[in-house]
Design a protein around this motif. Structure first.
Motif, PDB file in Angstrom:
ATOM      1  N   ALA A  48       0.831  -1.213   0.000  1.00  0.00           N
ATOM      2  CA  ALA A  48       0.000   0.000   0.000  1.00  0.00           C
ATOM      3  C   ALA A  48       0.858   1.252   0.000  1.00  0.00           C
ATOM      4  N   GLY A  49       0.419   2.234  -0.742  1.00  0.00           N
ATOM      5  CA  GLY A  49       1.138   3.502  -0.809  1.00  0.00           C
ATOM      6  C   GLY A  49       0.268   4.658  -0.343  1.00  0.00           C
ATOM      7  N   LEU A  72      -6.327  -1.174   9.235  1.00  0.00           N
ATOM      8  CA  LEU A  72      -5.429  -2.223   8.722  1.00  0.00           C
ATOM      9  C   LEU A  72      -4.266  -1.662   7.924  1.00  0.00           C
ATOM     10  N   ILE A  73      -4.374  -0.415   7.488  1.00  0.00           N
ATOM     11  CA  ILE A  73      -3.389   0.126   6.544  1.00  0.00           C
ATOM     12  C   ILE A  73      -2.115   0.518   7.274  1.00  0.00           C
ATOM     13  N   PRO A  74      -0.974  -0.037   6.854  1.00  0.00           N
ATOM     14  CA  PRO A  74       0.276   0.380   7.491  1.00  0.00           C
ATOM     15  C   PRO A  74       0.607   1.813   7.102  1.00  0.00           C
ATOM     16  N   GLY A  75       1.427   2.454   7.903  1.00  0.00           N
ATOM     17  CA  GLY A  75       1.846   3.805   7.574  1.00  0.00           C
ATOM     18  C   GLY A  75       1.215   4.826   8.480  1.00  0.00           C
ATOM     19  N   LYS A  76       1.706   6.021   8.383  1.00  0.00           N
ATOM     20  CA  LYS A  76       1.401   7.001   9.404  1.00  0.00           C
ATOM     21  C   LYS A  76       0.055   7.677   9.228  1.00  0.00           C
ATOM     22  N   ARG A 135      -6.839  -4.819  -4.978  1.00  0.00           N
ATOM     23  CA  ARG A 135      -7.505  -4.350  -3.769  1.00  0.00           C
ATOM     24  C   ARG A 135      -6.952  -3.011  -3.270  1.00  0.00           C
ATOM     25  N   ILE A 136      -5.624  -2.876  -3.276  1.00  0.00           N
ATOM     26  CA  ILE A 136      -5.027  -1.689  -2.651  1.00  0.00           C
ATOM     27  C   ILE A 136      -4.754  -0.562  -3.640  1.00  0.00           C
ATOM     28  N   SER A 137      -4.889  -0.839  -4.927  1.00  0.00           N
ATOM     29  CA  SER A 137      -4.554   0.203  -5.904  1.00  0.00           C
ATOM     30  C   SER A 137      -5.598   0.349  -7.016  1.00  0.00           C
ATOM     31  N   HIS A 138      -5.975  -0.771  -7.674  1.00  0.00           N
ATOM     32  CA  HIS A 138      -6.812  -0.634  -8.865  1.00  0.00           C
ATOM     33  C   HIS A 138      -8.268  -0.328  -8.495  1.00  0.00           C
ATOM     34  N   LEU A 139      -8.833  -1.071  -7.530  1.00  0.00           N
ATOM     35  CA  LEU A 139     -10.186  -0.734  -7.069  1.00  0.00           C
ATOM     36  C   LEU A 139     -10.229   0.691  -6.500  1.00  0.00           C
ATOM     37  N   PRO A 140      -9.307   1.063  -5.590  1.00  0.00           N
ATOM     38  CA  PRO A 140      -9.324   2.448  -5.105  1.00  0.00           C
ATOM     39  C   PRO A 140      -9.226   3.482  -6.223  1.00  0.00           C
ATOM     40  N   HIS A 141      -8.411   3.192  -7.253  1.00  0.00           N
ATOM     41  CA  HIS A 141      -8.298   4.146  -8.361  1.00  0.00           C
ATOM     42  C   HIS A 141      -9.642   4.307  -9.070  1.00  0.00           C
ATOM     43  N   LEU A 142     -10.313   3.196  -9.350  1.00  0.00           N
ATOM     44  CA  LEU A 142     -11.608   3.285 -10.035  1.00  0.00           C
ATOM     45  C   LEU A 142     -12.638   4.021  -9.178  1.00  0.00           C
ATOM     46  N   ARG A 175      10.717   2.845  -1.264  1.00  0.00           N
ATOM     47  CA  ARG A 175       9.445   2.293  -1.721  1.00  0.00           C
ATOM     48  C   ARG A 175       9.451   0.771  -1.643  1.00  0.00           C
ATOM     49  N   ALA A 176       8.253   0.189  -1.575  1.00  0.00           N
ATOM     50  CA  ALA A 176       8.136  -1.262  -1.723  1.00  0.00           C
ATOM     51  C   ALA A 176       8.350  -1.630  -3.198  1.00  0.00           C
ATOM     52  N   TRP A 177       8.992  -2.769  -3.437  1.00  0.00           N
ATOM     53  CA  TRP A 177       9.200  -3.282  -4.805  1.00  0.00           C
ATOM     54  C   TRP A 177       8.805  -4.755  -4.754  1.00  0.00           C
ATOM     55  N   ALA A 178       7.658  -5.076  -5.350  1.00  0.00           N
ATOM     56  CA  ALA A 178       7.193  -6.460  -5.344  1.00  0.00           C
ATOM     57  C   ALA A 178       8.042  -7.307  -6.290  1.00  0.00           C
ATOM     58  N   VAL A 179       8.505  -8.460  -5.813  1.00  0.00           N
ATOM     59  CA  VAL A 179       9.222  -9.441  -6.627  1.00  0.00           C
ATOM     60  C   VAL A 179       8.388 -10.720  -6.593  1.00  0.00           C
TER      61      VAL A 179
END
Lengths: 367, 367
Positions: free
Chosen positions: A220-221, B286-290, B193-200, B150-154
């Motif tokens: 998540a970003g 549930l979302i990590p980060g500040k 879930r964390i990017s494409h749905l929120p974008h739409l 940043r996170a980099w998914a592998v």
């Protein structure tokens, strides 16, 4: 339906102007107590009342006003939860037959209907709605500064007296806010679109995270955090707000559902998807303010900042040394990452100066 | 499906570690050129290739690497648009039969399927996805810092060689990112879930503003700006992303539509609405980060700042003087308002120090 924003610049926040006094604040949670504090800052001592003795004592203890009953009242400010608003406004009109009555609830047609249904003369009632709040609640979280620089909707109606509207405008400016004047129906349509629908959509996005594995959430970003932030608001309060504005919300929700229906048939990438995305781009350009609209006169600088004590403060100090006025900024980092990115918004003409100044002080800057 | 984040702390960003060289970057837009710049920062000169001569020359001119063809290749990084990804990965595997091949696209199952469908040996292919980007595009907007922190998914898969996954992890850490390892399907489910749905959803909210009278938009606050910000992203790119992940998105969109259907029958305030709002609150936690998660060890201070040249810089300088480490901050203002509110996030223990320090310097601070 006109936007009235003329006096905010000319009037010094804190100048009580045409405010009828004494002022009685009914309901002393975060909002009511903040009105009392803001009035006190301008030299007006508010009279406080609340069914909840703990709240009224809390408001008094933080300096929001006096609990002494007023002998007479010039203006009643009703600041109770949405479900209780109509009844409280009607009671205020009956108890103080000479006073102007306003409320500061999130929906404006419903209390006006309650006044009409009760057979009260609505000339002395003009609703209003300061666009301010907090994730916290109760008088202990109140602040004299809560309304500073915020929009405050004032909603005269066909039967309201011009003097009543003037009194409510004076309340808003005395509290430091900027008046935006529109009809109750226009207000409710506006907040359905700019606040209530977005809140429900944010709640749907946030709710869709339930059951999501933690390692998925690690991706998540800032985008997800921004989209879902408002969904953390008090669900009991929002249930009342949404229910009270159901009429204005229904059409918007039906439109969203229709677009989802179309999207589910066009996910493979046809024109439905393109249209939806382009509408989104066009919509963001309509939003006033420094985040939403792209301002061609502004530039963004990106600075990498190690997430270590003192580094962000040092960046601020160095930015201050450059002499450039920072228009806005945003920080994107999370606790699992060693470096944060700070976005600094400045005027396009001053961006090279700030970039050079920060680079000379050892910061990694890009635009 | 494990999160692999161990090496980021131990490995200095910029240490090429186990990176196979030479590195060939195919596609030199914002992302590919930024990979080249980040590698260059770590002492690795990338070879650049693009169908678009203007892009490859742009990438070279900003210092992203060399346009000289490589004699041999250890790692190919495919950084082309989603629609071209599968073909480009297959071509890279064929052209460089000894090289590890990765891509940095937003969806991971589709290129893997393209490799299998082409009959290629997928042992040397491991996809990846840096969670970074920009509203801008093209090599001229590239930056060596884009991936820092940043996170980099592998995304290794059943047939991929451990050495190939190690090479792609080395690429990510060399570029300054933190590795999160998951399967291609898990990755695609996660970003749906964390990017494409929120974008739409953000696009639907922003699109609903079209036709909204400007005086209604005058009531817009920070919440609306935050919710809609991502919807300003390039619609052509997002069409490709959404279409490529349609399989993972469908179920999420159907769930949202089902909740909207239920909501439209329960708008008057029954339990459907309450459930939706409570799910939203629970999801934000549930979302990590500040921003997303409420951290009980942190406090927020609110400072009123006149929107005048030098005032924000002065606040930064004064905050720096306090010696307190600022964890995060956010500015809420718009051009029509004379005062902005700055939210400063600090540890709960240092909040009183900063509040006192700023108050002594004349700032209006509340918590």
């Amino acid at each position: 339906m006109t936007a009235w924003t003329g006096s905010a610049g000319a009037m010094r926040p804190g100048d009580p102007g045409a405010l009828p006094t004494p002022v009685l604040v009914v309901g002393t949670g975060l909002m009511g107590a903040s009105v009392g504090l803001a009035l006190g800052r301008a030299g007006v001592v508010a009279h406080l009342r609340d069914h909840d003795a703990r709240h009224v004592e809390g408001a008094r203890s933080v300096g929001a006003g006096t609990v002494r009953p007023p002998g007479d009242v010039g203006l009643v400010v009703v600041a109770v939860p949405p479900d209780a608003l109509g009844t409280a406004v009607v009671e205020a009109l009956r108890e103080w037959p000479q006073a102007v009555v306003t409320d500061i609830g999130s929906v404006k047609a419903a209390p006006l209907s309650a006044v009409a249904a009760a057979g009260e003369d609505s000339a002395r009632y003009v609703g209003s709605h300061p666009m301010a709040g907090s994730e916290r609640s109760g008088p202990w979280a109140a602040s004299a500064d809560l309304f500073d620089g915020r929009a405050w909707a004032v909603t005269p109606h066909q039967r309201s007296a011009p003097t009543a509207a003037a009194a409510v405008r004076a309340l808003a400016t005395t509290c430091g806010a900027t008046v935006v004047e529109l009809s109750p129906a226009d207000h409710d349509a506006a907040v359905a679109r700019i606040s209530h629908l977005p809140h429900l959509m944010a709640a749907l996005v946030a709710g869709s995270l339930l059951g999501c594995p933690p390692e998925h959430l690690a991706l998540a970003g800032q985008g997800l955090r921004d989209i879902t932030r408002v969904a953390a608001g008090d669900p009991a309060l929002w249930r009342q707000i949404v229910a009270a504005n159901a009429g204005q919300l229904r059409g918007l929700l039906e439109s969203v559902r229709a677009q989802l229906d179309a999207l589910l048939t066009g996910l493979a990438g046809d024109s439905v998807l393109e249209t939806l995305l382009q509408r989104g781009v066009d919509g963001t350009r309509l939003i006033p303010g420094k985040h939403g609209a792209r301002d061609p006169l502004q530039s963004v600088l990106y600075v990498a900042v190690p997430d270590a004590p003192g580094r962000l403060a040092q960046l601020f100090a160095d930015a201050g040394q450059s002499g450039v006025n920072v228009e806005d900024l945003r920080i994107d980092h999370d606790p699992t990452r060693p470096v944060g990115l700070v976005e600094i918004v400045v005027t396009a003409t001053s961006a090279p100066t700030l970039a050079r100044s920060l680079a000379e002080r050892g910061w990694s800057v890009h635009s």
